[in-house]
Design a protein around this motif. Structure first.
Motif, PDB file in Angstrom:
ATOM      1  N   LEU A   1      20.710  49.097 -12.794  1.00 26.61           N
ATOM      2  CA  LEU A   1      21.160  47.799 -12.327  1.00 26.61           C
ATOM      3  C   LEU A   1      21.565  46.921 -13.496  1.00 26.61           C
ATOM      4  CD1 LEU A   1      18.289  45.397 -11.249  1.00 26.61           C
ATOM      5  CD2 LEU A   1      17.892  47.368 -12.710  1.00 26.61           C
ATOM      6  N   SER A   2      22.283  45.886 -13.173  1.00 26.98           N
ATOM      7  CA  SER A   2      22.855  45.013 -14.188  1.00 26.98           C
ATOM      8  C   SER A   2      21.826  44.524 -15.203  1.00 26.98           C
ATOM      9  CB  SER A   2      23.500  43.801 -13.510  1.00 26.98           C
ATOM     10  OG  SER A   2      23.886  42.838 -14.468  1.00 26.98           O
ATOM     11  N   GLY A   3      22.205  44.614 -16.475  1.00 32.28           N
ATOM     12  CA  GLY A   3      21.358  44.088 -17.536  1.00 32.28           C
ATOM     13  C   GLY A   3      21.234  42.578 -17.492  1.00 32.28           C
ATOM     14  N   GLU A   4      22.114  41.903 -16.737  1.00 32.61           N
ATOM     15  CA  GLU A   4      22.006  40.458 -16.565  1.00 32.61           C
ATOM     16  C   GLU A   4      20.855  40.090 -15.625  1.00 32.61           C
ATOM     17  OE1 GLU A   4      23.717  38.017 -17.927  1.00 32.61           O
ATOM     18  OE2 GLU A   4      25.255  39.164 -18.993  1.00 32.61           O
ATOM     19  N   LEU A   5      20.397  41.072 -14.835  1.00 31.85           N
ATOM     20  CA  LEU A   5      19.368  40.815 -13.838  1.00 31.85           C
ATOM     21  C   LEU A   5      18.012  41.393 -14.218  1.00 31.85           C
ATOM     22  CD1 LEU A   5      21.447  41.675 -10.644  1.00 31.85           C
ATOM     23  CD2 LEU A   5      21.118  39.423 -11.693  1.00 31.85           C
ATOM     24  N   SER A   6      17.980  42.346 -15.137  1.00 30.91           N
ATOM     25  CA  SER A   6      16.737  43.062 -15.444  1.00 30.91           C
ATOM     26  C   SER A   6      16.822  43.687 -16.817  1.00 30.91           C
ATOM     27  CB  SER A   6      16.513  44.156 -14.384  1.00 30.91           C
ATOM     28  OG  SER A   6      15.486  45.045 -14.763  1.00 30.91           O
ATOM     29  N   GLY A   7      15.645  43.927 -17.405  1.00 29.81           N
ATOM     30  CA  GLY A   7      15.568  44.634 -18.680  1.00 29.81           C
ATOM     31  C   GLY A   7      15.484  46.142 -18.523  1.00 29.81           C
ATOM     32  N   THR A   8      15.753  46.641 -17.325  1.00 31.65           N
ATOM     33  CA  THR A   8      15.649  48.083 -17.061  1.00 31.65           C
ATOM     34  C   THR A   8      16.562  48.891 -17.967  1.00 31.65           C
ATOM     35  OG1 THR A   8      15.027  47.660 -14.768  1.00 31.65           O
ATOM     36  CG2 THR A   8      15.896  49.847 -15.274  1.00 31.65           C
ATOM     37  N   TYR A   9      17.801  48.453 -18.118  1.00 32.42           N
ATOM     38  CA  TYR A   9      18.753  49.159 -18.976  1.00 32.42           C
ATOM     39  C   TYR A   9      18.225  49.257 -20.405  1.00 32.42           C
ATOM     40  CZ  TYR A   9      22.866  49.668 -22.010  1.00 32.42           C
ATOM     41  OH  TYR A   9      23.734  50.061 -22.993  1.00 32.42           O
ATOM     42  N   ASP A  10      17.685  48.164 -20.939  1.00 33.16           N
ATOM     43  CA  ASP A  10      17.169  48.173 -22.314  1.00 33.16           C
ATOM     44  C   ASP A  10      16.023  49.169 -22.474  1.00 33.16           C
ATOM     45  OD1 ASP A  10      18.963  46.187 -23.076  1.00 33.16           O
ATOM     46  OD2 ASP A  10      17.577  44.579 -22.537  1.00 33.16           O
ATOM     47  N   ALA A  11      15.137  49.242 -21.465  1.00 31.07           N
ATOM     48  CA  ALA A  11      14.028  50.198 -21.530  1.00 31.07           C
ATOM     49  C   ALA A  11      14.543  51.626 -21.526  1.00 31.07           C
ATOM     50  CB  ALA A  11      13.078  49.970 -20.350  1.00 31.07           C
ATOM     51  N   ALA A  12      15.578  51.885 -20.715  1.00 27.39           N
ATOM     52  CA  ALA A  12      16.157  53.230 -20.672  1.00 27.39           C
ATOM     53  C   ALA A  12      16.807  53.601 -22.002  1.00 27.39           C
ATOM     54  CB  ALA A  12      17.171  53.311 -19.534  1.00 27.39           C
ATOM     55  N   VAL A  13      17.468  52.646 -22.626  1.00 26.88           N
ATOM     56  CA  VAL A  13      18.103  52.903 -23.924  1.00 26.88           C
ATOM     57  C   VAL A  13      17.063  53.285 -24.973  1.00 26.88           C
ATOM     58  CG1 VAL A  13      19.336  51.811 -25.847  1.00 26.88           C
ATOM     59  CG2 VAL A  13      20.145  51.498 -23.500  1.00 26.88           C
ATOM     60  N   LEU A  14      15.943  52.575 -24.992  1.00 25.30           N
ATOM     61  CA  LEU A  14      14.881  52.885 -25.948  1.00 25.30           C
ATOM     62  C   LEU A  14      14.361  54.308 -25.741  1.00 25.30           C
ATOM     63  CD1 LEU A  14      12.851  49.542 -25.945  1.00 25.30           C
ATOM     64  CD2 LEU A  14      14.212  50.472 -27.837  1.00 25.30           C
ATOM     65  N   ALA A  15      14.144  54.678 -24.482  1.00 25.07           N
ATOM     66  CA  ALA A  15      13.618  56.014 -24.188  1.00 25.07           C
ATOM     67  C   ALA A  15      14.631  57.104 -24.496  1.00 25.07           C
ATOM     68  CB  ALA A  15      13.200  56.089 -22.723  1.00 25.07           C
ATOM     69  N   ALA A  16      15.906  56.808 -24.298  1.00 24.73           N
ATOM     70  CA  ALA A  16      16.943  57.819 -24.501  1.00 24.73           C
ATOM     71  C   ALA A  16      17.010  58.296 -25.954  1.00 24.73           C
ATOM     72  CB  ALA A  16      18.305  57.260 -24.070  1.00 24.73           C
ATOM     73  N   ARG A  17      16.618  57.435 -26.883  1.00 26.19           N
ATOM     74  CA  ARG A  17      16.687  57.799 -28.300  1.00 26.19           C
ATOM     75  C   ARG A  17      15.764  58.962 -28.635  1.00 26.19           C
ATOM     76  NH1 ARG A  17      16.209  51.535 -30.424  1.00 26.19           N
ATOM     77  NH2 ARG A  17      18.280  50.843 -29.732  1.00 26.19           N
ATOM     78  N   GLU A  18      14.690  59.109 -27.876  1.00 27.37           N
ATOM     79  CA  GLU A  18      13.708  60.159 -28.164  1.00 27.37           C
ATOM     80  C   GLU A  18      13.751  61.289 -27.141  1.00 27.37           C
ATOM     81  OE1 GLU A  18      12.143  59.836 -30.980  1.00 27.37           O
ATOM     82  OE2 GLU A  18      12.950  57.806 -31.278  1.00 27.37           O
ATOM     83  N   ALA A  19      14.723  61.276 -26.255  1.00 27.00           N
ATOM     84  CA  ALA A  19      14.785  62.283 -25.192  1.00 27.00           C
ATOM     85  C   ALA A  19      15.092  63.667 -25.758  1.00 27.00           C
ATOM     86  CB  ALA A  19      15.834  61.903 -24.160  1.00 27.00           C
ATOM     87  N   PRO A  20      14.594  64.721 -25.123  1.00 30.10           N
ATOM     88  CA  PRO A  20      14.822  66.081 -25.627  1.00 30.10           C
ATOM     89  C   PRO A  20      16.234  66.590 -25.407  1.00 30.10           C
ATOM     90  CG  PRO A  20      13.559  66.136 -23.591  1.00 30.10           C
ATOM     91  CD  PRO A  20      13.670  64.700 -23.978  1.00 30.10           C
ATOM     92  N   VAL A  21      17.025  65.904 -24.578  1.00 29.84           N
ATOM     93  CA  VAL A  21      18.430  66.259 -24.361  1.00 29.84           C
ATOM     94  C   VAL A  21      19.250  64.978 -24.461  1.00 29.84           C
ATOM     95  CG1 VAL A  21      17.882  68.246 -22.887  1.00 29.84           C
ATOM     96  CG2 VAL A  21      18.247  65.993 -21.842  1.00 29.84           C
ATOM     97  N   PRO A  22      20.564  65.079 -24.669  1.00 32.11           N
ATOM     98  CA  PRO A  22      21.381  63.863 -24.733  1.00 32.11           C
ATOM     99  C   PRO A  22      21.333  63.066 -23.429  1.00 32.11           C
ATOM    100  CG  PRO A  22      22.584  65.751 -25.600  1.00 32.11           C
ATOM    101  CD  PRO A  22      21.348  66.299 -24.958  1.00 32.11           C
TER     102      PRO A  22
END
Length: 281
Positions: A90-111
């Motif tokens: 959902l929109s980053g203007e409405l929630s920090g969900t996108y930011d949390a996903a970005v942080l986790a993606a950096r350490e993910a075992p696949v792209p």
């Protein structure tokens, strides 16, 4: 789902459970905080309980998933065989969900490609479906992202709410706009614009506002092939009547989803919400 590309979204997409299963889409839940209880959307709090709490003016807030929850989801999806993940939120203007996903993606075992769709509710759900269908056809991560972004660019979402007070309390609409609506005793129509909830029109009565909502959805659909979602909170009769009228008015109608929003969106809109999402294919 393609055996190599997995689709992840969040619980505010409000996709039907059977649709998610059929397309192999994983949803990460947001949290609703009711009093001193933190409850996962979709499993631990019902929309009826939320509506009752809001009616009684109990404190209700929402929070994003933690990066750790996303990291665990990406790990689990990768272990199931995915070589790449498209994570649509959902929109980053409405929630920090996108930011949390970005942080986790950096350490993910696949792209992992994380996308701020600028959408919410089935406007987000239609983006996830577009990505999943592309992946099922053998598309790459980039192709699935492109399909989702194209769907988002063409999708419009309109909402009627009985009052702007809930949106004001949650900081999702400006206090000046909310106070203007209250002072004039008008019924507000809202839209998603640039990922934000904006006041679109002010109408004098609820019946006229709902009729205008129907007009906006029908005009946006035009003669194109479109999918439509009708959302509500504690207003099933309103939603069913709107869906019936749109079936008659939209010649290019594909899928029509009618559903109650979950607790996260409901907490910010209040009972009486009625929405229409129009998404060209």
């Amino acid at each position: 789902m393609s055996r190599h590309v997995a689709i992840v979204t969040d619980s505010t997409a409000y996709l039907p459970h059977r649709t998610m299963e059929r397309h192999g889409i994983t949803a990460v839940p947001l949290t609703v905080v009711l009093g001193d209880q933190a409850l996962e959307e979709g499993t631990e709090i019902s929309t009826r309980a939320l509506a009752q709490a809001l009616t009684k003016r109990r404190p209700v807030t929402t929070s994003r998933p933690s990066p750790q929850v996303f990291a665990e989801t990406y790990r689990r999806v990768a272990e199931s065989g995915a070589r790449g993940i498209v994570s649509l939120h959902l929109s980053g203007e409405l929630s920090g969900t996108y930011d949390a996903a970005v942080l986790a993606a950096r350490e993910a075992p696949v792209p992992v490609r994380v996308v701020d769709t600028g959408m919410v509710a089935m406007a987000l759900g239609f983006c996830a479906l577009a990505a999943a269908e592309t992946a099922e056809a053998g598309g790459t991560v980039d192709e699935a992202v492109t399909a989702a972004e194209k769907r988002a660019a063409g999708t419009s979402a309109y909402f009627y709410v009985d009052t702007l007070d809930y949106l004001r309390r949650g900081g999702r609409i400006g206090a000046a706009q909310a106070l203007l609506g209250s002072a004039l005793a008008v019924k507000p129509l809202l839209s998603l614009d640039g990922g934000r909830i904006e006041l679109l029109e002010k109408v004098r009565t609820a019946s006229k506002a709902i009729a205008r909502l129907e007009e906006l959805a029908a005009e946006r659909a035009g003669g194109a092939e479109v999918d439509i979602a009708v959302h509500h909170l504690a207003a099933p009769e309103r939603a069913a009547a709107l869906a019936d009228r749109l079936r008659e008015r939209v010649p290019g109608l594909g899928e029509l989803h009618v559903s109650e929003v979950g607790a996260v969106i409901g907490a910010h809109t209040g009972p009486g919400l009625l929405g229409a999402v129009v998404s060209p294919r």
